[in-house]
Write a protein that holds these residues in place. Structure first.
Motif: not given
Length: 410
Positions: A48-55
């Motif tokens: 969830a903290n890897q916003t740059e990947t899933y946004l």
């Protein structure tokens, strides 16, 4: 293409701004926090903290989210924001929320029927996956282009979040909806142990032929569901896993939010695979106290040998605990040293010290928890813990070979 990159960059910095602007922990009931707050290892970065990947995967999509109180983005030792709240604040097109056992905010009793509703904070519709149905209907998924699954699991077969994962994958595959899984570490990932479920005893407490403790994360388990073709007719779900960074299975992992009402701290979570078997008996496993899954007892256990006493009472997460308002004789395990294995000595001791052994097992429930009828018979026949565990070995060896194919972490 350039416009999309620009949009994604803006989304990323907006999320960072929102996150860093929060100076205090999101408000939760004290009962919904671990009694001993320990922030997750800072070196481990959850999905969830890897916003740059899933946004970027959500941009321009109508989003459905499977979430509960553990679906958060961590900021620092004392701060986190809920994933749903963060995505809504970013004006992403979140359409619907689907909640597992215990509900979206995580305050319903174990097994309690949870109705559909509306989230007061965001106004989003919430569809319960522990109410009239455990699988989203085609109608409920209408208007959803992509789904997110983000729930903290504890790695035990009868902990129902992996059953919810199965039904979400099934519904998404049937409706051609891709699924993003935001992975989180498994606090019981250091070992694999227990009896392997027999197919004829499949239930919501165990849907697949796996040991009681499987040693996998949600992301790894989803890969196994697909790879072993456990969905109906061998269908497969289109999954994208956002794996944890800097994580390995042998790492200890401490949860800062209760994954469910009756797992209040790390000690309970570690004891849960062993004491959870009491859920299929008439013995109370600490529900109705502040030491859930850290003690056990019943009025019919021998008071001369089981000298620890307590009285379960209605409380948060246990409105109607076993033996409510009755004095229970048993054993306190709140200070016991923990090992990375299932321990049977407590359930064997409780059975042997029952003044009326006919009261002990709730056979149907115990079979669902054990995944087999054999374990009850072994305990009743007086087999030792070592002899019982030896009968698990063939199933464990076979499972480990299968498990290795789907591991994302060392």
């Amino acid at each position: 293409m350039v416009l999309n990159v620009f949009k994604n960059t803006v989304l990323f910095f907006l999320l960072a701004f929102i996150s860093c602007g929060s100076k205090t922990k999101e408000q939760h009931s004290n009962n919904n926090e671990l009694t001993n707050l320990v922030q997750e290892d800072k070196n481990i970065i959850v999905g969830a903290n890897q916003t740059e990947t899933y946004l970027p995967l959500l941009n321009g999509k109508r989003v459905g989210i499977v979430a509960n109180q553990t679906s958060v983005i961590f900021k620092d030792d004392n701060t986190y924001t809920h994933l749903v709240d963060s995505l809504v604040d970013l004006n992403l097109d979140v359409k619907k929320v689907f909640s597992p056992e215990h509900g979206f905010r995580g305050n319903a009793d174990a097994g309690e029927h949870v109705a559909d509703g509306v989230d007061i904070k965001t106004g989003l519709p919430i569809f319960s996956l522990h109410g009239t149905s455990k699988k989203p209907s085609k109608e409920q998924l209408e208007g959803v282009d992509i789904m997110i699954f983000d729930i903290q699991d504890v790695g035990v077969r009868f902990y129902t979040y992996i059953s919810t994962l199965h039904y979400i994958m099934e519904a998404c595959s049937e409706n051609n909806i891709p699924l993003i899984i935001l992975d989180r570490p498994n606090p019981n990932s250091q070992y694999v142990d227990g009896p392997t479920l027999k197919k004829e005893h499949q239930s919501f407490l165990g849907m697949h032929p796996i040991p009681l403790v499987h040693g996998m994360t949600i992301g790894e388990y989803a890969q196994m569901i697909n790879g072993e073709k456990w969905l109906p007719n061998g269908i497969q779900c289109n999954i994208t896993i956002i794996p944890c960074k800097n994580y390995a299975h042998d790492m200890p992992y401490s949860l800062s939010i209760r994954p469910s009402p009756n797992l209040p701290n790390d000690h309970s979570i570690k004891l849960y695979p062993s004491l959870g078997l009491f859920e299929g008996t008439n013995v109370n496993a600490g529900r109705g106290t502040e030491f859930q899954f850290q003690r056990y007892g019943a009025p019919f256990l021998n008071p001369e040998t089981m000298t620890f006493t307590y009285t379960p009472q209605s409380n948060f997460g246990a409105k109607y605990p076993k033996h409510k308002d009755e004095l229970c004789y048993g054993e306190d395990l709140s200070n016991v040293n923990l090992t990375n294995e299932i321990t049977l000595k407590w359930i064997i001791k409780a059975y042997q010290n029952s003044t009326d052994k006919s009261l002990f097992f709730l056979t149907n429930g115990f079979t669902k928890h054990a995944g087999t009828t054999i374990l009850q018979k072994q305990i009743e026949s007086g087999m030792t813990e070592a002899d019982i565990k030896a009968t698990w070995q063939e199933g464990l060896d076979a499972f480990k070979k299968t498990r290795n194919k789907y591991l994302l972490y060392n």
